[in-house]
Write a protein that holds these residues in place. Structure first.
Motif, short mmCIF file in Angstrom:
data_model
loop_
_atom_site.label_atom_id
_atom_site.label_comp_id
_atom_site.label_asym_id
_atom_site.label_seq_id
_atom_site.Cartn_x
_atom_site.Cartn_y
_atom_site.Cartn_z
N HIS A 66 83.27 99.86 28.23
CA HIS A 66 82.73 100.11 29.56
C HIS A 66 81.77 101.37 29.47
O HIS A 66 81.44 101.97 30.49
CB HIS A 66 83.91 100.64 30.44
N ILE A 67 81.32 101.96 28.30
CA ILE A 67 80.67 103.17 28.15
C ILE A 67 79.41 102.84 27.52
O ILE A 67 79.26 102.20 26.23
CB ILE A 67 81.34 104.09 27.04
N ALA A 68 77.99 102.81 28.11
CA ALA A 68 76.76 102.69 27.49
C ALA A 68 76.10 103.65 27.10
O ALA A 68 76.39 104.80 27.70
CB ALA A 68 76.01 101.72 28.75
N VAL A 69 75.46 103.45 25.83
CA VAL A 69 75.03 104.83 25.26
C VAL A 69 73.45 104.55 25.08
O VAL A 69 73.02 103.48 24.50
CB VAL A 69 75.50 105.29 24.14
N LEU A 111 80.03 112.41 20.81
CA LEU A 111 81.14 113.36 21.16
C LEU A 111 81.49 113.21 22.42
O LEU A 111 82.75 113.03 23.11
CB LEU A 111 80.67 114.89 21.01
N ASN A 112 80.46 112.95 23.49
CA ASN A 112 81.02 112.28 24.76
C ASN A 112 81.60 110.93 25.06
O ASN A 112 82.34 111.08 25.74
CB ASN A 112 79.54 112.55 25.71
N VAL A 113 81.32 110.23 24.11
CA VAL A 113 81.92 108.89 23.99
C VAL A 113 83.56 109.33 23.79
O VAL A 113 84.46 108.65 24.13
CB VAL A 113 81.45 107.92 23.11
N LEU A 136 83.04 102.74 34.82
CA LEU A 136 81.79 102.44 33.84
C LEU A 136 81.21 103.85 33.77
O LEU A 136 81.06 104.53 34.78
CB LEU A 136 80.89 101.59 34.57
N ALA A 137 80.84 104.06 32.64
CA ALA A 137 79.95 105.26 32.15
C ALA A 137 78.61 104.89 31.57
O ALA A 137 78.44 103.89 31.00
CB ALA A 137 80.59 106.23 31.42
N ALA A 138 77.79 105.58 31.96
CA ALA A 138 76.31 105.48 31.13
C ALA A 138 75.80 106.74 30.78
O ALA A 138 75.65 107.55 31.55
CB ALA A 138 75.26 104.93 31.92
N GLY A 175 75.86 97.24 32.68
CA GLY A 175 77.20 97.20 33.39
C GLY A 175 77.21 97.52 34.79
O GLY A 175 77.62 96.81 35.89
N PHE A 176 76.40 98.59 35.19
CA PHE A 176 76.22 98.99 36.67
C PHE A 176 75.54 97.71 37.32
O PHE A 176 75.94 97.45 38.52
CB PHE A 176 75.41 100.11 36.79
N LEU A 177 74.44 97.38 36.92
CA LEU A 177 73.72 96.32 37.31
C LEU A 177 74.39 95.10 37.59
O LEU A 177 74.50 94.36 38.81
CB LEU A 177 72.39 95.75 36.44
#
Length: 271
Positions: free
Chosen positions: A235-238, A221-223, A172-174, A18-20
């Motif tokens: 928007h959350i990549a893990v 848990l962080n998700v 966006l989060a990774a 997503g960042f890319l």
């Protein structure tokens, strides 16, 4: 949105798809590979406090920042204490922790200034990077189980909203490589702290074993925390990588019993 493996200048790293795709930011999660350190620290150790030769660590930083397209001179490092402080980084902080002495403790860094390369560390704890491509804001946090219970990831989102006017739906989060549920075995104090912080929703990330121990999914848990803060799930990549399972690829504090180097996660706005 997923985490992908990249290689540049013979240095492998992980990155957020997503960042890319959004562009305008340099970022990456390091592995153990691609550096010049030797012995216990071979080869890409990015921790200054582990006992490695400082000049080798500096060269590792040069190689890693070059690989991800970040500015070595713009690095800003954090002195992590497993807390919930998120520091707003200004131009005066440029180089702190690497080119000059760090004078603060924080497990999260946030800025809207291009050229500052926010850096956090881990070797089982989770590195989490954030990017708002609309307001042009970035953040980086270090989240072990204490930081997860304290809501460090949520505090980063709060600051992005309060200080810079970000909208959670734009962020966006990774979540980078860290110890996964398969290997994170704990006593009851950890689940108690996490359920106390997140309520009953945390239970789906906690599994009681026949031994009486618990397996805990810090990534999940962080998700949950980020979704509660209003981030879109897509928007959350893990990263699926478990640092303990893949201890030959990543530094793992548990596997090495503390005799190790450190990974780093970095994010920088491009001018």
């Amino acid at each position: 949105m997923s985490i992908v493996t990249c290689v540049n200048k013979n240095v492998p790293f992980l990155a957020s798809e997503g960042f890319l795709q959004a562009g305008g930011v340099a970022h990456g999660f390091s592995t153990r590979e691609g550096g010049v350190s030797e012995g216990t620290y071979a080869t890409l150790n990015l921790g200054f406090c582990r006992g490695d030769d400082r000049e080798k660590v500096l060269e590792n930083y040069r190689r890693f920042t070059a690989a991800i397209g970040a500015d070595y001179e713009g690095l800003v490092l954090s002195n992590q204490v497993h807390g919930d402080t998120v520091r707003t980084v200004t131009a005066a902080d440029k180089g702190k922790g690497i080119h000059s002495k760090g004078d603060y403790e924080a497990d999260g860094l946030i800025t809207d200034i291009p050229g500052l390369c926010l850096t956090v560390f881990g070797a089982d704890c989770l590195p989490i990077l954030f990017y708002d491509p609309v307001r042009r804001v970035i953040a980086a946090v270090h989240a072990g189980w204490r930081g997860t219970a304290n809501g460090i990831a949520g505090r980063a989102v709060e600051k992005m909203v309060e200080v810079y006017g970000s909208k959670p739906g734009d962020i966006l989060a990774a979540i980078g490589p860290g110890i996964s549920k398969c290997c994170f075995e704990t006593d009851e104090d950890v689940p108690n702290a996490l359920t106390g912080a997140l309520g009953a929703s945390a239970l789906k990330c906690i599994e009681l074993q026949e031994s009486g121990k618990f397996h805990v999914d810090l990534k999940g848990l962080n998700v949950l925390r980020l979704e509660k803060m209003g981030l879109e799930r897509d928007h959350i990549a893990v990263s699926e990588a478990c640092t303990m399972c893949e201890h030959e690829r990543f530094w793992s504090h548990r596997y090495t019993q503390g005799v190790r180097g450190s990974q780093a996660a970095m994010v920088q706005l491009l001018g």
